[in-house]
Write a protein that holds these residues in place. Sequence first.
Motif, PDB file in Angstrom:
ATOM      1  N   ILE A 169      48.181  36.800  37.353  1.00 27.62           N
ATOM      2  CA  ILE A 169      48.435  37.693  38.483  1.00 27.62           C
ATOM      3  C   ILE A 169      49.556  38.671  38.145  1.00 27.62           C
ATOM      4  N   GLU A 170      50.544  38.202  37.380  1.00 25.70           N
ATOM      5  CA  GLU A 170      51.654  39.067  36.967  1.00 25.70           C
ATOM      6  C   GLU A 170      51.188  40.192  36.048  1.00 25.70           C
ATOM      7  N   MET A 171      50.023  40.023  35.441  1.00 27.59           N
ATOM      8  CA  MET A 171      49.569  40.999  34.436  1.00 27.59           C
ATOM      9  C   MET A 171      48.329  41.767  34.869  1.00 27.59           C
ATOM     10  N   LEU A 172      48.020  41.763  36.165  1.00 28.18           N
ATOM     11  CA  LEU A 172      46.809  42.433  36.625  1.00 28.18           C
ATOM     12  C   LEU A 172      46.810  43.931  36.324  1.00 28.18           C
ATOM     13  N   ARG A 173      47.963  44.583  36.437  1.00 28.28           N
ATOM     14  CA  ARG A 173      47.994  46.022  36.156  1.00 28.28           C
ATOM     15  C   ARG A 173      47.732  46.301  34.678  1.00 28.28           C
ATOM     16  N   ASP A 174      48.195  45.407  33.842  1.00 32.12           N
ATOM     17  CA  ASP A 174      47.934  45.567  32.406  1.00 32.12           C
ATOM     18  C   ASP A 174      46.453  45.338  32.113  1.00 32.12           C
ATOM     19  N   LEU A 175      45.855  44.346  32.782  1.00 33.32           N
ATOM     20  CA  LEU A 175      44.446  44.073  32.581  1.00 33.32           C
ATOM     21  C   LEU A 175      43.573  45.178  33.168  1.00 33.32           C
ATOM     22  N   ARG A 176      44.063  45.799  34.248  1.00 29.73           N
ATOM     23  CA  ARG A 176      43.296  46.899  34.819  1.00 29.73           C
ATOM     24  C   ARG A 176      43.175  48.043  33.824  1.00 29.73           C
ATOM     25  N   ALA A 177      44.253  48.308  33.112  1.00 31.00           N
ATOM     26  CA  ALA A 177      44.223  49.383  32.111  1.00 31.00           C
ATOM     27  C   ALA A 177      43.243  49.058  30.986  1.00 31.00           C
ATOM     28  N   ALA A 178      43.047  47.756  30.739  1.00 37.07           N
ATOM     29  CA  ALA A 178      42.152  47.342  29.654  1.00 37.07           C
ATOM     30  C   ALA A 178      40.699  47.229  30.095  1.00 37.07           C
ATOM     31  N   MET A 179      40.440  47.172  31.412  1.00 38.12           N
ATOM     32  CA  MET A 179      39.086  46.942  31.909  1.00 38.12           C
ATOM     33  C   MET A 179      38.055  47.961  31.415  1.00 38.12           C
ATOM     34  N   TRP A 212      37.040  40.561  35.730  1.00 39.43           N
ATOM     35  CA  TRP A 212      36.819  41.256  37.013  1.00 39.43           C
ATOM     36  C   TRP A 212      36.742  40.270  38.176  1.00 39.43           C
ATOM     37  N   LEU A 213      35.987  39.189  38.003  1.00 37.42           N
ATOM     38  CA  LEU A 213      35.810  38.213  39.080  1.00 37.42           C
ATOM     39  C   LEU A 213      37.121  37.525  39.453  1.00 37.42           C
ATOM     40  N   LEU A 214      37.889  37.167  38.450  1.00 33.56           N
ATOM     41  CA  LEU A 214      39.135  36.446  38.717  1.00 33.56           C
ATOM     42  C   LEU A 214      40.267  37.389  39.112  1.00 33.56           C
ATOM     43  N   GLY A 215      40.355  38.521  38.438  1.00 34.29           N
ATOM     44  CA  GLY A 215      41.499  39.386  38.665  1.00 34.29           C
ATOM     45  C   GLY A 215      41.348  40.426  39.740  1.00 34.29           C
ATOM     46  N   PHE A 216      40.111  40.900  39.982  1.00 39.09           N
ATOM     47  CA  PHE A 216      39.964  42.078  40.833  1.00 39.09           C
ATOM     48  C   PHE A 216      39.030  41.892  42.028  1.00 39.09           C
ATOM     49  N   THR A 217      38.673  40.653  42.324  1.00 35.54           N
ATOM     50  CA  THR A 217      37.935  40.376  43.563  1.00 35.54           C
ATOM     51  C   THR A 217      38.694  39.381  44.434  1.00 35.54           C
ATOM     52  N   GLY A 218      39.830  38.881  43.939  1.00 40.12           N
ATOM     53  CA  GLY A 218      40.616  37.917  44.699  1.00 40.12           C
ATOM     54  C   GLY A 218      40.503  36.502  44.190  1.00 40.12           C
ATOM     55  N   THR A 271      45.293  41.547  44.958  1.00 40.40           N
ATOM     56  CA  THR A 271      44.736  42.119  43.737  1.00 40.40           C
ATOM     57  C   THR A 271      44.830  43.632  43.827  1.00 40.40           C
ATOM     58  N   LEU A 272      44.403  44.299  42.777  1.00 42.06           N
ATOM     59  CA  LEU A 272      44.355  45.749  42.793  1.00 42.06           C
ATOM     60  C   LEU A 272      43.057  46.166  43.470  1.00 42.06           C
ATOM     61  N   GLN A 273      43.125  46.622  44.681  1.00 41.83           N
ATOM     62  CA  GLN A 273      41.931  46.801  45.475  1.00 41.83           C
ATOM     63  C   GLN A 273      41.023  47.918  44.975  1.00 41.83           C
ATOM     64  N   GLU A 274      41.544  48.833  44.145  1.00 42.43           N
ATOM     65  CA  GLU A 274      40.692  49.898  43.648  1.00 42.43           C
ATOM     66  C   GLU A 274      39.689  49.391  42.615  1.00 42.43           C
ATOM     67  N   MET A 275      39.817  48.101  42.222  1.00 48.24           N
ATOM     68  CA  MET A 275      38.884  47.513  41.258  1.00 48.24           C
ATOM     69  C   MET A 275      37.920  46.542  41.926  1.00 48.24           C
ATOM     70  N   SER A 276      37.749  46.646  43.223  1.00 50.27           N
ATOM     71  CA  SER A 276      36.909  45.690  43.935  1.00 50.27           C
ATOM     72  C   SER A 276      35.428  45.907  43.685  1.00 50.27           C
ATOM     73  N   THR A 277      35.062  47.011  43.032  1.00 48.98           N
ATOM     74  CA  THR A 277      33.664  47.291  42.684  1.00 48.98           C
ATOM     75  C   THR A 277      33.441  47.022  41.203  1.00 48.98           C
ATOM     76  N   LEU A 278      32.350  46.344  40.876  1.00 46.70           N
ATOM     77  CA  LEU A 278      32.034  46.052  39.485  1.00 46.70           C
ATOM     78  C   LEU A 278      31.853  47.362  38.718  1.00 46.70           C
ATOM     79  N   PRO A 279      32.568  47.547  37.600  1.00 46.70           N
ATOM     80  CA  PRO A 279      32.428  48.788  36.819  1.00 46.70           C
ATOM     81  C   PRO A 279      30.972  49.057  36.451  1.00 46.70           C
ATOM     82  N   ASP A 280      30.569  50.311  36.560  1.00 52.73           N
ATOM     83  CA  ASP A 280      29.181  50.678  36.283  1.00 52.73           C
ATOM     84  C   ASP A 280      28.755  50.294  34.867  1.00 52.73           C
TER      85      ASP A 280
END
Length: 406
Positions: A66-76, A143-149, A180-189
Motif C-alpha cells: 500500500i505504501e508503494m501504490l504510486r510507484d506501482l501505478r507508474a509501472a502499470m 491491478w486487482l490487489l492495488g487498484f480495486t481495493g 487506493t488510487l481511484q484513477e486506476m479503478s478501470t482495467l487498462p485497455d
Amino acid sequence: ACVETFRTIFALLSSQDTARDLQCASAAVLDALLAAYLNVTPAPLSLVALLHPDWKFVSTYATLMIEMLRDLRAAMPSLAAVTAADAHTWVLPDCVWMPSKEQAMEINKAAGLPQRRGAEKVPEADGTTVAAETASFRAALVWLLGFTGGLARQEDPGTGSLIMDLAEEANSSGKVQSKTLQEMSTLPDSLQAALQQFANLDGGSSWAARFASCRARLTLAVCTLARSSDIAQAANTILLAADAVVDAGQRETHSLLRLFLAESLCSFASVWQLMALSRTDPHASNTASKVCAAALTLGSTLVPMSPPAIPTRLMSLMALASRIFAAHFGNTSTRGDPAALQAFFAQPLAALENQDIPAVVIAFLANACTAGLTSSLDDSRKSCTILAEALLRGQFAMLLRLSNSE
C-alpha cells in the motif's frame, strides 16, 4: 529504509532506460512480494486466493505494498503492455507464476501418484506464449490487489471472498471506496486486450498453452467481476467462464493444469453461489451442477489415497463444490433418478475412461447431502433428499451389476 529500497527497485519497471536484466530482476522482486502476500503453493494457482471464501493472506505484505501504490501505478502501463515479442525482458524462466514440470511432480507426490506421471515440462515452442500470459497474469494481480481495493479490503475483512467483497462494493456505489488510487479503478485497455488474446488461444498444442488459455480466461472474468456495477451480469460472466474451461480440462492429464482447473472451478462455483442467484433458474442450476461435476471428477484424481488429518485445499474446495451441487440438483431433476446424476458426470468420466462416479466423489456428495438435510431452507433440503435418493439407487444398481458379473 525498506520502503525506499522497494521504491528504487520498482522505479526500474517504469523507466524506459532500464537494462533488460535489471528490468527482469525488478519484476522478480515484485513477483516475490505478491506471492508472499497471496500465500498460495504452487504460485501459478494463486487465482484461488482471490476467490476462496476464507483465504488467509499474509497481511504484513499488504501494508508494504500500500505504501508503494504510486510507484506501482507508474509501472502499470509497462506491466500491462508486455507482448510475446518482449516477454523475455519481463519474465525469467523461473518466474513464480510460470507453470513447471517440478510443480506437477510435487502435486503427484502429495497425492501418492508416480511423480513423473502427467508432469511434462513447458514445450520450447510454447515458452514465449506462456511467458507473455504470465506477464499479463502478474499485471492483473497488481491491478486487482492495488487498484480495486484488494489490499485495503484486508484491513477490514468481509464475510466472503476478496473478489466477492469488491464486487458488492462496486455494485453498491459504483466507486472504489478503499484506500487506493481511484484513477486506476478501470482495467487498462492493453491488459484487457492481452488477457482476451490469451483466452482465445487454440490450446490444442500443449498442456502449457491450455494452461495459459484457461488462466487468462478465468483471470479476465475475475477482473470483470471486481469492478462490475451489475452483480447479476457479473454472476453470469463467472458461470460462463467456468463452463467455458470445463471442456478444456476434460482430457487433461497434466497434474498442475488438472489441479488448477479443479480448484478454480470449485472456487468459481462458490462465488456464483454467494451471489444469491435464484434457485428456481433451471438453466443456471444445470450449468453450475455441470461445473461442479467436472471439478469433482478432476479433483478426485489428485485426492491422497490416505487423506490427511487436516483436509488439503483441494479437499476443502471439493467439499464446497459438493454442497453447491447438492443444493442445485433438485432444480435439474424432480426425482432421485441415478441416470440424471450420471448425466452430469458422463462427459468428465468418459475423459478419464471411467464408467462409474469415483468413490471419493460419492463420499463428498453423501456428506453434502447429510449436511443439507438439516438446512433451514426448504429448497435445499428437498434438493439434498432427491440427490441422496439418486446416490442410493445408483450405488445399489452398481452393486447389483457387480454381483451379476461375478
